[in-house]
Design an enzyme around this catalytic site. Structure first.
Site, short mmCIF file in Angstrom:
data_model
loop_
_atom_site.label_atom_id
_atom_site.label_comp_id
_atom_site.label_asym_id
_atom_site.label_seq_id
_atom_site.Cartn_x
_atom_site.Cartn_y
_atom_site.Cartn_z
N GLU A 1 -21.01 -21.18 -22.25
CA GLU A 1 -20.90 -20.82 -20.84
C GLU A 1 -21.89 -21.67 -20.04
O GLU A 1 -23.02 -21.83 -20.49
CB GLU A 1 -21.20 -19.34 -20.61
CG GLU A 1 -20.82 -18.92 -19.19
CD GLU A 1 -21.20 -17.47 -18.84
OE1 GLU A 1 -21.99 -16.87 -19.56
OE2 GLU A 1 -20.69 -17.00 -17.82
N ASN B 1 -21.04 -14.03 -26.12
CA ASN B 1 -19.89 -14.48 -26.93
C ASN B 1 -19.24 -13.28 -27.62
O ASN B 1 -19.93 -12.44 -28.19
CB ASN B 1 -20.36 -15.46 -28.00
CG ASN B 1 -21.33 -16.47 -27.47
OD1 ASN B 1 -20.99 -17.22 -26.57
ND2 ASN B 1 -22.56 -16.46 -27.97
N HIS C 1 -26.68 -5.12 -21.51
CA HIS C 1 -26.01 -6.06 -20.60
C HIS C 1 -24.95 -6.88 -21.34
O HIS C 1 -23.79 -6.94 -20.93
CB HIS C 1 -27.07 -6.98 -19.98
CG HIS C 1 -26.54 -8.04 -19.09
ND1 HIS C 1 -26.64 -7.96 -17.72
CD2 HIS C 1 -25.91 -9.20 -19.35
CE1 HIS C 1 -26.08 -9.04 -17.18
NE2 HIS C 1 -25.63 -9.81 -18.16
N GLU C 2 -25.33 -7.46 -22.44
CA GLU C 2 -24.39 -8.33 -23.15
C GLU C 2 -23.22 -7.53 -23.72
O GLU C 2 -22.09 -8.03 -23.76
CB GLU C 2 -25.09 -9.13 -24.27
CG GLU C 2 -26.27 -9.99 -23.81
CD GLU C 2 -25.98 -10.87 -22.61
OE1 GLU C 2 -24.82 -11.22 -22.39
OE2 GLU C 2 -26.94 -11.19 -21.88
N1 BES Z 1 -23.69 -14.82 -19.38
C1 BES Z 1 -25.10 -14.79 -19.29
C2 BES Z 1 -25.77 -15.95 -19.97
C3 BES Z 1 -25.76 -17.23 -19.20
C4 BES Z 1 -26.64 -17.41 -18.15
C5 BES Z 1 -24.91 -18.26 -19.53
C6 BES Z 1 -26.64 -18.59 -17.45
C7 BES Z 1 -24.91 -19.44 -18.83
C8 BES Z 1 -25.79 -19.62 -17.79
C9 BES Z 1 -25.65 -13.51 -19.91
O1 BES Z 1 -24.77 -12.44 -19.91
C10 BES Z 1 -26.82 -13.06 -19.10
O2 BES Z 1 -26.62 -12.68 -18.00
N2 BES Z 1 -28.02 -13.15 -19.64
C11 BES Z 1 -29.21 -12.80 -18.92
C12 BES Z 1 -29.85 -11.58 -19.49
C13 BES Z 1 -29.47 -10.36 -18.73
C14 BES Z 1 -30.05 -9.11 -19.33
C15 BES Z 1 -29.85 -10.41 -17.28
C16 BES Z 1 -30.18 -13.96 -19.03
O3 BES Z 1 -29.93 -14.80 -19.87
O4 BES Z 1 -31.12 -14.01 -18.27
ZN ZN Z 2 -24.59 -11.47 -18.13
#
Ligand code: BES
Ligand code: ZN
Length: 970
Positions: A233, A373, A405-406
């Site tokens: 992503e 994922n 969250h995930e």
């Molecule tokens: N889908 C995101 C991860 C992501 C972030 C992919 C930026 C590509 C670019 C994931 O679900 C996410 O939001 N992760 C957060 C943690 C969440 C608890 C706020 C993160 O990585 O900060």
């Molecule tokens: Zn997210």
């Protein structure tokens, strides 16, 4: 020339002279200029989707610059409105400021993949991989070329075969590097039907934390090794295998990995077979089960050495948590959360988790915090591993949040996916809201909803009060634009407006609506309006009309309130206007439909009035209220707006803080709103300081958290004046009582929030140079490094920062040693973000060099540099270092969202016009791909800081002096 703009599904574009034809109708309102569409008149057609025009209408400056990049770009389901409404909106569309943008086109829909059969053979020593795939294609219309995404891959043996085995010749392969595409030109036209695209590919396993990348770890005997991990992503699956790499192009996947027998190989689905690999006895062929129909960005595979712990969830899913070898116990907490959360979501959403397994993997090198994922969620170690002795309370809470969250994404994002990145917020905002629901369910003692306001709503309101904010639904074209929208708007504003809506329609209808939405769209893709449609149906309330204003327009309102008493009634006068951080008036006169609630002292938590403010003003009557009774707007700070009371009303409420009759979130809310008004120049800093003093007896963590962040902001600003020391002394006075009351020792069975409060206050007191706290920190540090008594994890950060503040080189070296010896990543992070607190210029320069050395993983470089940039002295050093080493930074972080965060933390706390100009000029000369909006936001913040100081610094100095004198007399 590329003509580009937004249209509803099915609308087709064509060029006609200098005009655009949309579905055969001439749009006189658009004029074309090389790569852009310039809006120059009214929209005359009502056949078009409402989206392009409302987005434009609301935010001309921003939208237009993005607007131009996309051909046939669908941003909403089609909707017809009276042309008069378009005309009204059209009037606001003029005067767009244009930035240069890259032209961009989505993949044609004439050929779509149905199924991928992919084999990958990584070499984790040479750091390369080779693979081959057979993609089952559906040709929808006759085509003479096939276009798909491929980036930095070497392609070979490309063949197209029909069902009967008949091959179509490929006359030419064009690699369009700029657009990350491969184009296969065909000798003859392919007629509609099913075909197979077969090809081989080779690529490098890069160290850039994206695509199929390598992550370094040490084996048990100290040898450096690599695991292979994917992060696709938003748009990096195309670096790992050629594919239709757009979220709406879903297909099923059969994945096979050819890997060393002694490595763990994981993929989205469970293993179906393991067979010998004939050419090499050390390898075997691991085949995974077929995935459900899904988007490419959610495909994942991991090859490395791991231990795991496992549990079966109550609804029968096998959950495993993979950790570095020898650390499986650290996976227990994450495993617990995951195994509990899966059945909770199943029940909440009313839809099953469709895969048979869920793996959580801790990865040593990881750009984000975690990635959802499907069936194989990857995490930074610090977002998954919990060590009983060494993990702080705050971290443990964060792990629960990240896992929650995930896993929410497994439904929201994976099962139902945004149609395009414009709707990224549907994934991220929603998951950010739901993470709190599940954490509240699992750990009620965290009182997570009380933390929501400071952690989620406030940062969103702050960012969204900038003129350079963006609407939640943001037009996105080229992949380079995507990273930047993983920001406080998509996550936090998204979550905050969902919370507002949840409150407005109630939990029962919300759940029903969610279930409807997920069932209706499962395995499909959605636009924002699909969510509104389901929630409207479930609640029978006009969700779409209310919410679209919040997602399509940037900003939010400030509600001004005045009141008069008539007998036992209070008559309130409300009005709305966009709130802008610089205090100016919104020229577009943007309006929202604002769900409003009002509480009174008789009923502080259950609102005595609820209604939707639709126009600019409203009169509201509160019955049965005495003159000495207070009312408060927005109880619980659920609404995404600010409130500005007339002074008399505010006074009433301040006394309610003193007497603690106002609930905690409302105490916090008053302060939060007032601070924002102060920044905008609508109120004075002295008034805010007076309000702060009312909090000396506060006992709630969340409220203190807001008090402390207000003090930090002032401290950043006043560091540029001669009043900094006075502010620190004010802070010590305010926090001192509670800090001493809590002390350093935690009591048995102490509440979670008390632990957080103690760490917070001790940390702040150290920053305010409190001699007692610093002396105790020194004492504990000595015992700690002598190995006599470990500092509890909750205080380590505070102690490290405290000893460095006054510290010498020897302390710095002690900490470097702790960094080098730590095997827990969380411990390294604590040191990394303490290093910048040292007040010695020479050492700070060394810290900067250390940040870029190979001792610090590139994922963590940003922490170290941000910590240097957190003080006035360090900020200049860090900024200069960044400028001097621009090429190095650009090379290492280009196109990574970590760069966005770095640029932000380096620049946004400066406070002078000269710096604003300097930053602007630097980035004009050094184009920093994907950080354009962040730079604009930072520059705007720097100007706001400068204006704030110019307005209030002197009065603050006088006020603080009087306070210090008063304290001296006491
Ligand atoms: N889908 C995101 C991860 C992501 C972030 C992919 C930026 C590509 C670019 C994931 O679900 C996410 O939001 N992760 C957060 C943690 C969440 C608890 C706020 C993160 O990585 O900060
Ligand atoms: Zn997210």
């Amino acid at each position: 020339m590329t003509a580009l703009f937004y249209l509803s599904r099915g609308t087709r574009l064509a060029l006609y002279r200098n005009r655009i034809l949309a579905s055969g109708e001439l749009l006189q309102s658009f004029k074309l200029d090389r790569y852009r569409v310039v809006v120059s008149g009214l929209v005359l057609s009502n056949q078009l989707a409402v989206c392009p025009f409302t987005t434009l209408a609301y935010r001309p400056v921003y939208s237009c610059q993005r607007f131009s990049q996309i051909r046939g770009f669908v941003t909403g389901r089609s909707e017809t409105k009276a042309s008069s409404e378009f005309e009204q909106q059209g009037k606001e569309e003029l005067n767009c400021k244009m930035l240069p943008v890259k032209p961009f086109e989505r993949l044609p829909k004439t050929v779509v993949p149905v199924h991928y059969d992919i084999t990958i053979k990584p070499d984790l020593v040479k750091l390369v991989f080779e693979g081959h795939e057979s993609v089952t294609l559906k040709v929808v219309e006759p085509v003479d070329q096939i276009i798909l995404n491929s980036l930095e891959l070497e392609l070979e043996n490309i063949r197209i075969v029909d069902e009967a085995g008949q091959e179509t010749n490929i006359s030419k392969v064009v690699l369009d590097v700029e657009n990350e595409k491969a184009i296969f030109k065909l000798d003859s036209v392919l007629q509609p039907g099913q075909y197979h695209l077969k090809l081989g590919f080779k690529g490098a396993i890069i160290d850039k934390l994206k695509g199929f990348y390598c992550s370094k770890y040490l084996s048990a005997d100290g040898e450096e090794r690599y695991s292979g991990v994917t992060q696709f992503e938003p748009t990096d699956a195309r670096r790992a295998f050629p594919c239709w790499d757009e979220p709406a192009v879903k297909a099923t996947f059969d994945i096979t990995l050819v890997v060393p027998k002694d490595r763990v190989a994981l993929c989205n689905m469970p293993v179906v077979s393991e067979l010998p690999y004939e050419a090499d006895p050390n390898l075997h062929v691991v085949k995974f089960d077929r995935t459900p129909i899904m988007s490419t960005y959610l495909v994942a595979y991991v090859v490395g050495e791991f231990d795991y712990v496992e549990e079966r969830s109550a609804d029968g899913v096998l959950v495993r948590c993979y950790t570095p070898v020898g650390k499986k116990e650290q996976g227990r907490f994450g495993l617990y959360v995951a195994a509990k959360v899966l059945p909770y979501y199943k029940e909440y959403f009313g839809v099953e988790y469709p895969l048979p397994k869920m793996d959580l993997v801790a990865v040593a090198d990881f750009a984000a915090g975690a990635m959802e994922n499907w069936g194989l969620v990857t995490y930074r170690e610090t977002c998954l591993l919990v060590d009983d002795q060494n993990t702080s309370t705050q971290r443990r809470q964060w792990v629960a949040i990240v896992v929650g969250h995930e896993l929410a994404h497994q439904w929201f994002g994976n099962l139902v996916t945004m149609e395009w990145w414009t709707h990224l917020w549907l994934n991220e905002g929603y998951a950010t809201f739901v993470e709190s629901l599940c954490v509240d369910h699992l750990f009620p003692e965290f009182k997570i909803w009380t933390q929501f306001v400071t952690d989620t709503s406030t940062p969103a309101l702050d960012l969204d009060s900038l003129k350079n904010s963006h609407p939640i639904e943001v037009p996105i074209g080229h992949p380079e634009e995507i990273d930047e929208i993983f920001d406080d708007i998509s996550y936090h504003k998204g979550a905050a407006i969902i919370r507002m809506l949840h409150n407005y329609i109630g939990d029962d209808d919300f759940r029903r609506g969610m279930k409807l939405y997920l069932t209706r769209h499962k395995y499909g893709n959605t636009f924002t309006e699909d969510l509104w449609a389901a929630l409207s149906e479930a609640s029978k309330k006009p969700v779409g009309s209310i919410m679209s204003g919040w997602t399509k327009q940037m900003g939010f309102p400030v509600i001004r309130v005045s009141a008069r008493q008539e007998a036992d009634k209070r008559i309130l006068q409300l009005s709305q206007q966009r709130f802008l951080a610089d205090g100016t008036k919104d020229e577009n006169n943007t309006m929202w439909m604002v769900p409003i609630e009002i509480a009174t002292s008789r009923s502080p938590t259950t609102p005595s009035k609820s209604f939707v403010l639709e126009g600019e003003t409203a009169e509201v009557v509160l019955d049965d209220i005495r003159p000495d009774e207070w009312f408060k707007m927005n109880p619980g700070q659920v609404g995404f707006y600010r409130t500005c009371y007339e002074p008399e009303l505010l006074k009433h409420l301040v006394s309610a803080i003193d007497h603690q009759t106002l609930p905690p979130l409302d105490r916090l809310g008053l302060l939060d709103d007032l601070f924002a008004l102060v920044q905008a120049g609508h109120s004075s800093t002295v008034e805010a300081l007076t309000l702060l003093e009312a909090f000396a007896n506060e006992d709630q963590y969340t409220v203190w958290n807001r008090v402390c962040s207000a003090l930090s902001k002032l401290s950043h600003l006043l560091a540029y004046t001669e009043h900094h020391e006075l502010l620190k002394s004010f802070g010590r006075q305010l926090l001192g009582g509670m800090t001493r009351k809590l002390g350093w020792e935690s009591k048995p069975d102490e509440e979670h929030l008390t632990k957080l409060l103690r760490s917070l206050l001790l940390g702040r007191m150290a920053m305010f140079d409190d001699p007692e706290v610093i002396a105790e920190a020194e004492r504990r540090f000595q015992l700690h490094i002598k190995g006599e008594e470990q500092i509890p994890a909750d205080f380590r950060s505070t102690v490290y920062k405290a000893v460095l503040r006054t510290g010498s080189r020897s302390k710095y070296e002690d900490l470097l040693r702790i960094y080098r010896e730590a095997s827990l990543h969380e411990e390294k992070d604590r040191v990394a973000s303490a290093l910048g607190t040292i007040k010695n210029e020479e050492i700070l320069k060394e810290v900067l060099a250390f940040a870029m050395s190979n001792e610090v993983r590139s994922q963590d470089t940003v922490f170290v540099i941000s910590s240097v940039a957190s003080s006035k002295l360090g900020r200049d050093l860090a900024w200069n270092y960044f400028k001097d080493n621009w090429d190095l930074f650009n090379e290492r972080f280009k196109g990574a969202f970590l760069l966005v965060r770095l640029v932000k933390s380096l620049t946004e706390n400066f406070a002078s016009e000269e710096k604003a100009i300097e930053i602007e000029n630097f980035f004009k000369e050094h184009h920093c791909v994907g950080t354009e909006r962040t730079v604009q936001q930072s520059v705007e913040s720097v100007r706001l800081n400068a204006a704030w100081l110019g307005r209030d610094a002197e009065a603050v100095g006088i006020y603080l002096t009087s306070k210090t004198n008063a304290a001296a007399v006491e």
